[in-house]
Design a protein around this motif. Sequence first.
Motif, PDB file in Angstrom:
ATOM      1  N   CYS A 127     -47.091   2.119  15.305  1.00  0.00           N
ATOM      2  CA  CYS A 127     -46.100   1.213  15.375  1.00  0.00           C
ATOM      3  C   CYS A 127     -45.980   0.297  16.526  1.00  0.00           C
ATOM      4  O   CYS A 127     -45.476   0.970  17.549  1.00  0.00           O
ATOM      5  CB  CYS A 127     -44.725   1.616  14.740  1.00  0.00           C
ATOM      6  N   VAL A 128     -46.442  -0.729  16.357  1.00  0.00           N
ATOM      7  CA  VAL A 128     -46.389  -1.731  17.632  1.00  0.00           C
ATOM      8  C   VAL A 128     -45.163  -2.733  17.659  1.00  0.00           C
ATOM      9  O   VAL A 128     -44.962  -3.503  16.807  1.00  0.00           O
ATOM     10  CB  VAL A 128     -47.688  -2.435  17.914  1.00  0.00           C
ATOM     11  N   GLN A 129     -44.627  -3.111  18.930  1.00  0.00           N
ATOM     12  CA  GLN A 129     -43.664  -3.861  18.851  1.00  0.00           C
ATOM     13  C   GLN A 129     -44.062  -4.885  19.960  1.00  0.00           C
ATOM     14  O   GLN A 129     -44.555  -4.530  20.962  1.00  0.00           O
ATOM     15  CB  GLN A 129     -42.100  -3.545  19.141  1.00  0.00           C
ATOM     16  N   ILE A 130     -44.162  -6.025  19.543  1.00  0.00           N
ATOM     17  CA  ILE A 130     -44.648  -7.157  20.621  1.00  0.00           C
ATOM     18  C   ILE A 130     -43.362  -8.017  21.123  1.00  0.00           C
ATOM     19  O   ILE A 130     -42.694  -8.422  20.306  1.00  0.00           O
ATOM     20  CB  ILE A 130     -45.823  -8.117  20.121  1.00  0.00           C
ATOM     21  N   ILE A 131     -43.399  -8.476  22.268  1.00  0.00           N
ATOM     22  CA  ILE A 131     -42.399  -9.351  22.860  1.00  0.00           C
ATOM     23  C   ILE A 131     -43.226 -10.385  23.756  1.00  0.00           C
ATOM     24  O   ILE A 131     -44.118 -10.322  24.433  1.00  0.00           O
ATOM     25  CB  ILE A 131     -41.502  -8.881  23.916  1.00  0.00           C
ATOM     26  N   GLY A 132     -42.805 -11.732  23.172  1.00  0.00           N
ATOM     27  CA  GLY A 132     -43.499 -12.826  23.902  1.00  0.00           C
ATOM     28  C   GLY A 132     -42.352 -13.748  24.053  1.00  0.00           C
ATOM     29  O   GLY A 132     -41.381 -13.624  24.037  1.00  0.00           O
ATOM     30  N   GLU A 133     -42.947 -15.042  24.729  1.00  0.00           N
ATOM     31  CA  GLU A 133     -42.030 -15.807  25.036  1.00  0.00           C
ATOM     32  C   GLU A 133     -42.388 -17.434  24.784  1.00  0.00           C
ATOM     33  O   GLU A 133     -43.751 -17.564  24.709  1.00  0.00           O
ATOM     34  CB  GLU A 133     -42.221 -15.953  26.995  1.00  0.00           C
ATOM     35  N   VAL A 134     -41.460 -18.160  24.519  1.00  0.00           N
ATOM     36  CA  VAL A 134     -41.967 -19.509  23.916  1.00  0.00           C
ATOM     37  C   VAL A 134     -40.728 -20.480  24.413  1.00  0.00           C
ATOM     38  O   VAL A 134     -39.731 -19.864  24.307  1.00  0.00           O
ATOM     39  CB  VAL A 134     -42.250 -19.505  22.470  1.00  0.00           C
ATOM     40  N   PRO A 135     -40.788 -21.801  24.605  1.00  0.00           N
ATOM     41  CA  PRO A 135     -39.695 -22.525  24.790  1.00  0.00           C
ATOM     42  C   PRO A 135     -38.694 -22.676  23.449  1.00  0.00           C
ATOM     43  O   PRO A 135     -39.583 -23.194  22.432  1.00  0.00           O
ATOM     44  CB  PRO A 135     -40.513 -23.911  25.328  1.00  0.00           C
ATOM     45  N   ALA A 136     -37.725 -22.447  23.512  1.00  0.00           N
ATOM     46  CA  ALA A 136     -36.820 -22.385  22.294  1.00  0.00           C
ATOM     47  C   ALA A 136     -37.404 -23.550  21.227  1.00  0.00           C
ATOM     48  O   ALA A 136     -37.553 -23.118  19.807  1.00  0.00           O
ATOM     49  CB  ALA A 136     -35.511 -22.481  22.356  1.00  0.00           C
ATOM     50  N   ARG A 137     -37.463 -24.593  21.657  1.00  0.00           N
ATOM     51  CA  ARG A 137     -37.552 -25.795  20.489  1.00  0.00           C
ATOM     52  C   ARG A 137     -38.932 -25.884  20.336  1.00  0.00           C
ATOM     53  O   ARG A 137     -39.200 -26.871  19.328  1.00  0.00           O
ATOM     54  CB  ARG A 137     -37.014 -27.220  21.143  1.00  0.00           C
ATOM     55  N   GLN A 138     -39.957 -25.444  21.018  1.00  0.00           N
ATOM     56  CA  GLN A 138     -41.376 -25.369  20.545  1.00  0.00           C
ATOM     57  C   GLN A 138     -41.999 -24.394  19.886  1.00  0.00           C
ATOM     58  O   GLN A 138     -43.213 -24.390  19.307  1.00  0.00           O
ATOM     59  CB  GLN A 138     -42.134 -25.552  21.852  1.00  0.00           C
ATOM     60  N   ALA A 139     -41.095 -23.266  19.188  1.00  0.00           N
ATOM     61  CA  ALA A 139     -41.648 -22.252  18.554  1.00  0.00           C
ATOM     62  C   ALA A 139     -42.030 -22.896  17.187  1.00  0.00           C
ATOM     63  O   ALA A 139     -41.617 -23.563  16.776  1.00  0.00           O
ATOM     64  CB  ALA A 139     -40.623 -21.230  18.234  1.00  0.00           C
ATOM     65  N   LEU A 140     -43.284 -22.227  16.780  1.00  0.00           N
ATOM     66  CA  LEU A 140     -43.752 -22.780  15.546  1.00  0.00           C
ATOM     67  C   LEU A 140     -43.213 -21.877  14.356  1.00  0.00           C
ATOM     68  O   LEU A 140     -43.289 -20.487  14.476  1.00  0.00           O
ATOM     69  CB  LEU A 140     -45.300 -22.691  15.698  1.00  0.00           C
ATOM     70  N   ARG A 141     -42.525 -22.403  13.361  1.00  0.00           N
ATOM     71  CA  ARG A 141     -41.657 -21.775  12.495  1.00  0.00           C
ATOM     72  C   ARG A 141     -42.376 -22.016  11.109  1.00  0.00           C
ATOM     73  O   ARG A 141     -43.184 -22.638  11.084  1.00  0.00           O
ATOM     74  CB  ARG A 141     -40.228 -21.929  12.705  1.00  0.00           C
ATOM     75  N   ARG A 142     -41.808 -20.832  10.159  1.00  0.00           N
ATOM     76  CA  ARG A 142     -42.264 -21.387   8.884  1.00  0.00           C
ATOM     77  C   ARG A 142     -41.622 -22.321   8.255  1.00  0.00           C
ATOM     78  O   ARG A 142     -41.895 -22.785   7.084  1.00  0.00           O
ATOM     79  CB  ARG A 142     -42.126 -19.964   8.038  1.00  0.00           C
ATOM     80  N   ASP A 143     -40.343 -22.907   8.666  1.00  0.00           N
ATOM     81  CA  ASP A 143     -39.371 -23.566   7.775  1.00  0.00           C
ATOM     82  C   ASP A 143     -39.378 -25.127   8.465  1.00  0.00           C
ATOM     83  O   ASP A 143     -38.776 -25.911   8.047  1.00  0.00           O
ATOM     84  CB  ASP A 143     -37.982 -23.188   7.984  1.00  0.00           C
ATOM     85  N   GLY A 144     -40.610 -25.529   8.942  1.00  0.00           N
ATOM     86  CA  GLY A 144     -40.914 -26.851   9.653  1.00  0.00           C
ATOM     87  C   GLY A 144     -41.531 -27.781   8.746  1.00  0.00           C
ATOM     88  O   GLY A 144     -41.888 -28.994   9.068  1.00  0.00           O
ATOM     89  N   ALA A 145     -42.428 -27.246   7.658  1.00  0.00           N
ATOM     90  CA  ALA A 145     -43.186 -28.038   6.752  1.00  0.00           C
ATOM     91  C   ALA A 145     -42.393 -29.284   5.976  1.00  0.00           C
ATOM     92  O   ALA A 145     -41.410 -29.054   5.489  1.00  0.00           O
ATOM     93  CB  ALA A 145     -44.086 -27.236   5.981  1.00  0.00           C
ATOM     94  N   LYS A 146     -43.180 -30.440   6.015  1.00  0.00           N
ATOM     95  CA  LYS A 146     -42.738 -31.736   5.563  1.00  0.00           C
ATOM     96  C   LYS A 146     -43.595 -32.049   4.467  1.00  0.00           C
ATOM     97  O   LYS A 146     -44.653 -32.311   4.670  1.00  0.00           O
ATOM     98  CB  LYS A 146     -42.363 -32.688   6.360  1.00  0.00           C
ATOM     99  N   PRO A 147     -43.301 -32.922   3.221  1.00  0.00           N
ATOM    100  CA  PRO A 147     -43.939 -33.361   2.461  1.00  0.00           C
ATOM    101  C   PRO A 147     -44.985 -34.636   3.159  1.00  0.00           C
ATOM    102  O   PRO A 147     -44.263 -34.988   3.826  1.00  0.00           O
ATOM    103  CB  PRO A 147     -43.074 -34.018   1.349  1.00  0.00           C
ATOM    104  N   GLY A 148     -46.089 -34.521   2.860  1.00  0.00           N
ATOM    105  CA  GLY A 148     -47.134 -35.395   3.610  1.00  0.00           C
ATOM    106  C   GLY A 148     -47.848 -34.622   4.686  1.00  0.00           C
ATOM    107  O   GLY A 148     -48.963 -35.153   5.039  1.00  0.00           O
ATOM    108  N   ASP A 149     -47.218 -33.652   4.950  1.00  0.00           N
ATOM    109  CA  ASP A 149     -48.150 -32.932   6.133  1.00  0.00           C
ATOM    110  C   ASP A 149     -49.558 -32.460   5.700  1.00  0.00           C
ATOM    111  O   ASP A 149     -49.646 -31.922   4.518  1.00  0.00           O
ATOM    112  CB  ASP A 149     -47.448 -31.499   6.595  1.00  0.00           C
ATOM    113  N   ASP A 150     -50.503 -32.453   6.559  1.00  0.00           N
ATOM    114  CA  ASP A 150     -51.837 -32.009   6.289  1.00  0.00           C
ATOM    115  C   ASP A 150     -51.424 -30.239   6.365  1.00  0.00           C
ATOM    116  O   ASP A 150     -50.416 -29.869   7.146  1.00  0.00           O
ATOM    117  CB  ASP A 150     -52.868 -32.180   7.198  1.00  0.00           C
ATOM    118  N   VAL A 151     -52.418 -29.584   5.666  1.00  0.00           N
ATOM    119  CA  VAL A 151     -52.277 -28.105   5.475  1.00  0.00           C
ATOM    120  C   VAL A 151     -53.549 -27.820   6.457  1.00  0.00           C
ATOM    121  O   VAL A 151     -54.749 -28.223   5.893  1.00  0.00           O
ATOM    122  CB  VAL A 151     -52.424 -27.272   4.334  1.00  0.00           C
ATOM    123  N   TRP A 152     -53.682 -27.102   7.518  1.00  0.00           N
ATOM    124  CA  TRP A 152     -54.605 -26.668   8.347  1.00  0.00           C
ATOM    125  C   TRP A 152     -54.975 -25.017   8.387  1.00  0.00           C
ATOM    126  O   TRP A 152     -54.005 -24.340   8.069  1.00  0.00           O
ATOM    127  CB  TRP A 152     -54.708 -27.053   9.617  1.00  0.00           C
TER     128      TRP A 152
END
Length: 322
Positions: A127-152
């Motif tokens: 069981c691994v726990q990982i801790i990383g760092e990211v500037p708060a507002r730049q984190a890539l979240r699951r809840d940001g997709a908008k109609p019209g977005d491309d999926v990659w």
Amino acid sequence: MPTEFELIQQHFTHATPRTLLGVGDDAALITPSPGQVLAVATDMLVGGRHFFMDVDPESVGHKALAVNLSDMAAMGAMPRWATLGIALPKADARWVAAMSAGFMKLARRHGVDLIGGDTTRGPLNLCVQIIGEVPARQALRRDGAKPGDDVWVSGALGDAALAVAARNQRIKLKPADRKRAQQKLDWPLPRIALGMALRGVARSAIDISDGLVADLGHICERSGVAAVVAFECLPVSAVMRRYREAPVAQAALLGGGDDYELCFTAAPAKRAAVERTAARTRTRVTRIGRVIRAPEGACKVVVVDGDGLPVKATQQGFDHFR
Ligand code: ADP
Ligand code: MG
């Protein structure tokens, strides 16, 4: 047989240059960088469930960390620290040495310090726990997709699931193909550089651990949208191309787990930026579909063939309790 403390001393105590206090005390002490928030994730690998018991122990150590690094990649975070909880049926020093070598090699490659953990007797489990760092507002979240977005999607899909299918005799692969698929299953390479480079470019992201349809489905649910994916556009390896007519291979492509590729969405205005990001990080990315408004509130993923007709997603994502 070594004692618990000898195991910890010999195999889990390594230099931790980026850490105030590492292994050896009751807790580790870490210093977050100014302006960053911590991204924390845990992923467990159970022997016989997530990996075959006879697999190379070095790959087990690699994969235990890789699947966690993949979660960091999906958040656009830079991984920094990890802990490792391990249950072993017996204190097999050779197995532990090889496992820890695989873990540490990948950790060093990504500048991750192993700062603690727990070692106990029990059914084989990491069981691994990982801790990383990211500037708060730049984190890539699951809840940001908008109609019209491309999926990659990054890389190629389905090879790992193909290897599992071959192992379970659901498909027969040529020996060389089987070896290459097995390599993808046992030695996944987390897309850390791509994830970090997608900060400010992608609007949402997830890593594909349970299959494309299921994981893109999670983005859709969290974002309150739906997605249409073109089956013809899905990126495949040379191995997958040889078997892609087989139903098992199609299921692996759409619903196979263990790819650890990134699936992300971005505004069409960001196409050039996505391509640049991919070139800079030397990662293949493919545009596979589009985000749409959820029809009647159904946040689902529809896969269509060349004629625009729905392809049956023969296998939904992996669910341990189903
Ligand atoms: P405690 O009794 O406080 O739980 P332990 O004796 O279990 O402490 O562990 C001693 C030290 O070794 C701690 O710093 C712990 O984080 C570390 N440690 C134990 N197992 C592991 C492991 N598998 N990987 C990394 N560090 C470990
Ligand atoms: Mg302990």
